[in-house]
Every structure is written in C-alpha cells, then in structure tokens.
Motif scaffolding. Structure first.
Motif, PDB file in Angstrom:
ATOM      1  N   LEU A   1      -9.354   3.264 146.567  1.00 21.66           N
ATOM      2  CA  LEU A   1      -7.970   3.241 147.054  1.00 21.66           C
ATOM      3  C   LEU A   1      -7.028   4.068 146.192  1.00 21.66           C
ATOM      4  CD1 LEU A   1      -7.655  -0.562 147.948  1.00 21.66           C
ATOM      5  CD2 LEU A   1      -8.318   1.331 149.441  1.00 21.66           C
ATOM      6  N   ILE A   2      -7.487   4.458 145.010  1.00 18.23           N
ATOM      7  CA  ILE A   2      -6.662   5.319 144.152  1.00 18.23           C
ATOM      8  C   ILE A   2      -6.652   6.714 144.757  1.00 18.23           C
ATOM      9  CG2 ILE A   2      -6.411   6.318 141.858  1.00 18.23           C
ATOM     10  CD1 ILE A   2      -7.934   3.884 140.778  1.00 18.23           C
ATOM     11  N   PRO A   3      -5.483   7.250 145.091  1.00 18.77           N
ATOM     12  CA  PRO A   3      -5.437   8.530 145.806  1.00 18.77           C
ATOM     13  C   PRO A   3      -5.843   9.711 144.933  1.00 18.77           C
ATOM     14  CG  PRO A   3      -3.219   7.749 145.339  1.00 18.77           C
ATOM     15  CD  PRO A   3      -4.143   6.680 144.904  1.00 18.77           C
ATOM     16  N   ILE A   4      -7.116  10.055 145.003  1.00 20.87           N
ATOM     17  CA  ILE A   4      -7.644  11.206 144.276  1.00 20.87           C
ATOM     18  C   ILE A   4      -8.317  12.120 145.302  1.00 20.87           C
ATOM     19  CG2 ILE A   4      -9.279  12.016 142.537  1.00 20.87           C
ATOM     20  CD1 ILE A   4      -8.986   9.299 141.162  1.00 20.87           C
ATOM     21  N   LEU A   5      -7.864  13.361 145.352  1.00 18.46           N
ATOM     22  CA  LEU A   5      -8.493  14.330 146.237  1.00 18.46           C
ATOM     23  C   LEU A   5      -9.514  15.122 145.423  1.00 18.46           C
ATOM     24  CD1 LEU A   5      -5.659  15.780 148.500  1.00 18.46           C
ATOM     25  CD2 LEU A   5      -7.561  14.310 149.146  1.00 18.46           C
ATOM     26  N   GLY A   6     -10.714  14.586 145.359  1.00 22.25           N
ATOM     27  CA  GLY A   6     -11.761  15.243 144.591  1.00 22.25           C
ATOM     28  C   GLY A   6     -12.784  15.891 145.499  1.00 22.25           C
ATOM     29  N   ILE A   7     -13.265  17.038 145.045  1.00 24.28           N
ATOM     30  CA  ILE A   7     -14.326  17.738 145.766  1.00 24.28           C
ATOM     31  C   ILE A   7     -15.472  17.946 144.792  1.00 24.28           C
ATOM     32  CG2 ILE A   7     -14.934  19.765 147.130  1.00 24.28           C
ATOM     33  CD1 ILE A   7     -11.965  20.296 147.475  1.00 24.28           C
ATOM     34  N   PRO A   8     -16.689  17.559 145.145  1.00 24.54           N
ATOM     35  CA  PRO A   8     -17.814  17.830 144.255  1.00 24.54           C
ATOM     36  C   PRO A   8     -17.866  19.307 143.866  1.00 24.54           C
ATOM     37  CG  PRO A   8     -18.498  16.413 146.065  1.00 24.54           C
ATOM     38  CD  PRO A   8     -17.096  16.862 146.370  1.00 24.54           C
ATOM     39  N   ALA A   9     -18.186  19.575 142.600  1.00 27.05           N
ATOM     40  CA  ALA A   9     -18.139  20.950 142.091  1.00 27.05           C
ATOM     41  C   ALA A   9     -19.008  21.896 142.911  1.00 27.05           C
ATOM     42  CB  ALA A   9     -18.576  20.960 140.624  1.00 27.05           C
ATOM     43  N   ARG A  10     -20.150  21.413 143.375  1.00 23.74           N
ATOM     44  CA  ARG A  10     -21.053  22.290 144.110  1.00 23.74           C
ATOM     45  C   ARG A  10     -20.476  22.721 145.463  1.00 23.74           C
ATOM     46  NH1 ARG A  10     -23.676  19.596 148.126  1.00 23.74           N
ATOM     47  NH2 ARG A  10     -23.304  17.334 148.198  1.00 23.74           N
ATOM     48  N   LEU A  11     -19.487  21.972 145.979  1.00 25.48           N
ATOM     49  CA  LEU A  11     -18.925  22.274 147.295  1.00 25.48           C
ATOM     50  C   LEU A  11     -17.622  23.069 147.220  1.00 25.48           C
ATOM     51  CD1 LEU A  11     -19.402  18.815 149.075  1.00 25.48           C
ATOM     52  CD2 LEU A  11     -20.962  20.760 149.047  1.00 25.48           C
ATOM     53  N   ARG A  12     -17.040  23.196 146.034  1.00 25.24           N
ATOM     54  CA  ARG A  12     -15.696  23.762 145.936  1.00 25.24           C
ATOM     55  C   ARG A  12     -15.579  25.191 146.474  1.00 25.24           C
ATOM     56  NH1 ARG A  12     -14.499  21.213 139.947  1.00 25.24           N
ATOM     57  NH2 ARG A  12     -14.304  19.049 140.681  1.00 25.24           N
ATOM     58  N   PRO A  13     -16.493  26.109 146.156  1.00 24.81           N
ATOM     59  CA  PRO A  13     -16.333  27.466 146.694  1.00 24.81           C
ATOM     60  C   PRO A  13     -16.260  27.502 148.218  1.00 24.81           C
ATOM     61  CG  PRO A  13     -17.948  27.454 144.927  1.00 24.81           C
ATOM     62  CD  PRO A  13     -17.655  26.024 145.236  1.00 24.81           C
ATOM     63  N   ASP A  14     -17.145  26.723 148.873  1.00 23.64           N
ATOM     64  CA  ASP A  14     -17.149  26.716 150.340  1.00 23.64           C
ATOM     65  C   ASP A  14     -15.885  26.064 150.898  1.00 23.64           C
ATOM     66  OD1 ASP A  14     -19.613  27.991 150.844  1.00 23.64           O
ATOM     67  OD2 ASP A  14     -20.700  26.164 150.376  1.00 23.64           O
ATOM     68  N   VAL A  15     -15.452  24.977 150.261  1.00 23.04           N
ATOM     69  CA  VAL A  15     -14.273  24.262 150.760  1.00 23.04           C
ATOM     70  C   VAL A  15     -13.003  25.085 150.545  1.00 23.04           C
ATOM     71  CG1 VAL A  15     -12.836  22.211 150.492  1.00 23.04           C
ATOM     72  CG2 VAL A  15     -15.325  22.002 150.456  1.00 23.04           C
ATOM     73  N   TYR A  16     -12.848  25.669 149.377  1.00 18.99           N
ATOM     74  CA  TYR A  16     -11.644  26.452 149.090  1.00 18.99           C
ATOM     75  C   TYR A  16     -11.534  27.673 150.005  1.00 18.99           C
ATOM     76  CZ  TYR A  16     -11.076  23.675 144.822  1.00 18.99           C
ATOM     77  OH  TYR A  16     -10.900  22.652 143.935  1.00 18.99           O
ATOM     78  N   ALA A  17     -12.684  28.246 150.375  1.00 17.23           N
ATOM     79  CA  ALA A  17     -12.651  29.404 151.273  1.00 17.23           C
ATOM     80  C   ALA A  17     -12.157  29.029 152.666  1.00 17.23           C
ATOM     81  CB  ALA A  17     -14.044  30.033 151.368  1.00 17.23           C
ATOM     82  N   LEU A  18     -12.244  27.741 153.011  1.00  8.84           N
ATOM     83  CA  LEU A  18     -11.791  27.284 154.329  1.00  8.84           C
ATOM     84  C   LEU A  18     -10.305  26.977 154.366  1.00  8.84           C
ATOM     85  CD1 LEU A  18     -14.684  24.778 155.193  1.00  8.84           C
ATOM     86  CD2 LEU A  18     -14.356  27.063 156.153  1.00  8.84           C
ATOM     87  N   VAL A  19      -9.687  26.780 153.201  1.00  7.45           N
ATOM     88  CA  VAL A  19      -8.298  26.324 153.160  1.00  7.45           C
ATOM     89  C   VAL A  19      -7.338  27.268 153.890  1.00  7.45           C
ATOM     90  CG1 VAL A  19      -6.343  25.862 151.628  1.00  7.45           C
ATOM     91  CG2 VAL A  19      -8.582  24.871 151.135  1.00  7.45           C
ATOM     92  N   PRO A  20      -7.408  28.605 153.688  1.00  6.55           N
ATOM     93  CA  PRO A  20      -6.435  29.465 154.388  1.00  6.55           C
ATOM     94  C   PRO A  20      -6.506  29.372 155.907  1.00  6.55           C
ATOM     95  CG  PRO A  20      -7.482  30.670 152.595  1.00  6.55           C
ATOM     96  CD  PRO A  20      -8.236  29.384 152.748  1.00  6.55           C
ATOM     97  N   ILE A  21      -7.702  29.288 156.482  1.00  4.30           N
ATOM     98  CA  ILE A  21      -7.801  29.228 157.944  1.00  4.30           C
ATOM     99  C   ILE A  21      -7.342  27.864 158.457  1.00  4.30           C
ATOM    100  CG2 ILE A  21     -10.218  28.454 158.052  1.00  4.30           C
ATOM    101  CD1 ILE A  21      -8.456  30.993 160.363  1.00  4.30           C
TER     102      ILE A  21
END
Length: 437
Positions: A235-255
């Motif tokens: 319930l603690i609001p933390i927006l965490g992304i596993p390190a192995r997924l960050r490149p793929d996830v960050y590349a999706l943010v602009p679209i």
C-alpha cells in the motif's frame, strides 16, 4: 492408465506421495473449472467475463463526457470547472493505482475486483442523484478510485487467465478493452442524452445494473493469484520497475504520453470543441467525437494484433502525429470532414500504441510483477490523460478554446515525434545486443 493400483492396497509411502497430487488436482479444479461442485466458471468463460467487465469500466469512464455540456447548461459553470470535474476522476484513479495497484498480487484478484465493483456502484448512485457540482465531484472521485483498482487488477487477471495456445491474447485485450469501452460509453451516452428521457439519470441506472451483473460474475470467476505476504507494504505508493525491465518500459513512455494526452483532450474538451468551433450542438455528435478516436483505435488494435510489436510502435508514433496535424488543419480551415479524417488517423495511432505498449508489458512481466507493472503504465497513461487536459481547461477559459486546441495539438505532434525517436534508439540498442550476443 494401468489398473494395478486397484488390485492391491497402497502402502503408507504411496499414500504420502499421492496425497499432494490429489490436493494439487483439487486446487486446479477449483481454479479452472466449473468441474465438480465448485461452481466456478471455466477459464475461457472467465476470460470473457473479465474482458466484459473491463469494457464496462472503460465505458463508464467516458459516459459522463457527452453530459458535460448538459451539466454546464443546467448549472452554469465554466470550462475550468468542467476540466476540474474531469481531472478529479483521474486523480482518484491515479491515487488508487499508486496505493492499491499491487494489492491483488498479495490478497488475490477476486476480493479486490469485488471491492472495486461495489465502489463503482456507489459512484453511479451519486451520479443518479447529483443536483450540483459538489455531488458530481464526489461521484467522479469515487469512480476514479474504483476504476484505478479495477484496471490494474483486471489487466493482471487477463494475463493470469491467458490461454496457452494464444499467448498474445491478454495483451491484445488489455490494449483493446479500455479504448473500445471508451468508444462505446461515449457514443451510447450521447445517444441516450439526445433521444432518451432523463438524460442525466438513465445512463447511470443502466450502468448500475451492469455492475450488479459484474459482481455476480466475479463471484464465479476462479481465483488466479495465490495469497502471499506483503499486502500492507504494497500500500506504500512506490512506482518501482525491476531493473531488467527498465529499458523496455522507459522506451514506451513517450508513446504512452502522446496517445493518452490526445485521448484526454477528446474526452474533456472534445464535445465543447464540436459545439464552439464547429457549431455541432447535437449530443450524439459530441459522443461521436470520442467514438471516432477510440473506435478507430479499438479496431486497429484488433487488426494489427499479429504484427511485430516494434513495427506497431513505429506506426503508432507516425499516425498519432500525422492524424493530430490533420485534425488541427481541419480546425484551422473550419472543415469538419478534414478534422474527422484526422481524428480517425490519430485513432489508428492511438489503438496501435495501446496494443503495442500494453502487449509488451504483459509479455515481459513475471506473474508477481503483473499488477504492479500495469499499475505503473496506467499511472503514466492517466497522468498524460489528465494533467494536460486540466491545463487546457484553465487555458481555454483564459485564452479561448481555439488557441488552446492549437497549442495542445502541436504538443501531441511533438510527443509523437519524440516517441518515434525513442523507438529508433530502442531498436538500435536491441540490434547491438543481438550482434554482440
């Protein structure tokens, strides 16, 4: 199967070995079937039921859009107040995603879905009795919280129930269901407002009946996520992304930003643009403005479901920018047909973006990460959906709707270009990794 076990008494060791198997079979039966006396829906039917509930929540989210003009006429508030009503829904949604987005990974999908459906029903009751802006704001906040909880949990449940023979189906539905629901809700509500009695009440009575049916369905859906510790910590609001997924996830943010910012403009000010800039006062047309964008998106996501993700992402960035530019040209020359054509083109980009981005997230997330990762993506999407639209509402009151529409559209075009560049960089990185590997 050999019949020899029936000819002799099992030993104690054999019984110890068989007992866990029997328990596992019983668990699978309770999760997968209406087998035996469990009363649960089979996994394919449960997948369909969860999809329908997803569409219902999305349709309810866009249902108030054609009513905004009605509320403005009856209660006499400004475009700023209108966008505040729109924004509090999204702020409630984002808050629930941040706090409750990963809860179903710990306590199970069904309890969280049941609570979301109940709160959605409360929101519809508030809409039904609303007589002023205060009650309307309360209804939108409750609806936002319910929708945020529901969207992340429904998305994770679809991935859990995804049939093995069709591994991309959950990603497809996660992309198509929200935008198809937005299209259906806006058009259906627009038709009811224009042609049916009690326009500010009938639609919410129908939606309330839909939530009752959804609640019945959730009772019979199999639980797909085992309970595990950490519910309170989640319930603690933390927006965490596993390190192995960050490149793929960050590349999706602009679209994601480009597509959902455009959606926010249409759902908050689209009907007002139709009335003020084009003189189209029919409430059905106000809803149809949203349906053009979202309907084209939903159809596109279905048609392109077998295309490679990278190709779809590039296409979505191009079409979002081009369609928005066409729509802006239609506004400038006061050509409804050109603006409509641009909306359809942008809608194709919207649908392609939803398909590729949420399909990628569904594919790369591990079971214990699904709800939290989808919550992160939805937070980004709805921040883009709400904050620019809120700014546009204030700007339209101060500087006029036409100037605000021009600036907003140019920003969406720029975001689409940035998304195209981001995908090019991601493709180059993947090619380098493939060559070095």
């Amino acid at each position: 199967m050999s019949t020899s076990p029936q000819l002799s008494q099992p030993t104690a060791d054999t019984a110890d070995e068989v007992a866990p198997v029997i328990r596992a079979i019983a668990t699978m039966d309770s999760q997968n079937g209406p087998a035996g006396r469990s009363g649960r829906l089979s996994r394919p039917i449960a997948f369909g039921a969860i999809t329908a509930i997803f569409v219902l929540f999305a349709a309810a989210a866009s249902a108030p859009t054609p009513l905004y003009v009605v509320y403005q006429n009856e209660w006499g508030f400004s475009n700023t107040t209108l966008t505040v009503i729109f924004a509090v829904y999204v702020l409630g949604l984002i808050g629930s995603l941040l706090v409750l987005g990963g809860l179903s990974d710990h306590v199970g999908r069904r309890p969280v879905l049941g609570a979301a459906i109940a709160l959605e029903g409360v929101a519809f009751v508030l809409f039904f009795i609303a007589g002023d802006v205060t009650v309307l704001l309360a209804a939108r906040v409750a609806q936002g919280v319910a929708t945020g909880v529901a969207f992340s949990t429904l998305g994770a449940t679809l991935v859990d129930l995804n049939p093995p023979h069709s591994p991309g189906r959950a990603g497809l539905v996660n992309g198509v269901a929200p935008i198809s629901g937005l299209a259906v809700g806006a058009l259906g509500c627009g038709a009811l407002v224009q042609y049916a009695p009690a326009p500010t009440q009938l639609v919410f009575g129908l939606l309330l009946a839909g939530t009752v049916m959804a609640g019945v369905a959730v009772v019979r859906v199999p639980e797909t996520s085992a309970r595990r510790p950490g519910a309170v910590a989640s319930l603690i609001p933390i927006l965490g992304i596993p390190a192995r997924l960050r490149p793929d996830v960050y590349a999706l943010v602009p679209i994601i930003l480009a597509s959902w910012a455009l959606g926010g403009l249409y759902l908050s000010l689209g009907p007002s643009v139709a009335v003020s800039l084009f003189g189209l006062s029919n409430h059905l047309i106000g809803g149809f403005v949203v349906t053009l964008l979202c309907g084209a998106g939903a159809l596109t996501a279905f048609v392109l479901r077998t295309w490679p993700t990278n190709r779809v992402l590039v296409l979505s960035a191009i079409l979002l920018s081009a369609g928005t530019a066409l729509t802006l040209a239609g506004v400038e020359v006061h050509a409804v047909a050109l603006a409509g054509a641009g909306t359809i083109v942008a809608g194709v980009g919207f649908g392609a973006s939803a398909l590729a981005s949420f399909g990628t997230l569904a594919r790369i997330a591990a079971p214990g990460e699904r709800s939290e990762l989808l919550a992160f993506a939805l937070v980004i999407a709805y921040l883009a959906f709400s904050l620019p639209a809120l700014g546009a509402g204030f700007a339209s009151t101060s500087f006029g709707l036409h100037g605000t529409t021009v600036v907003y559209s140019l920003c969406v075009v720029a975001l689409g270009v940035i998304a195209l560049v981001a995908q090019g960089m991601r493709s180059a990185r993947l090619n380098e990794q493939s060559a070095s590997g």
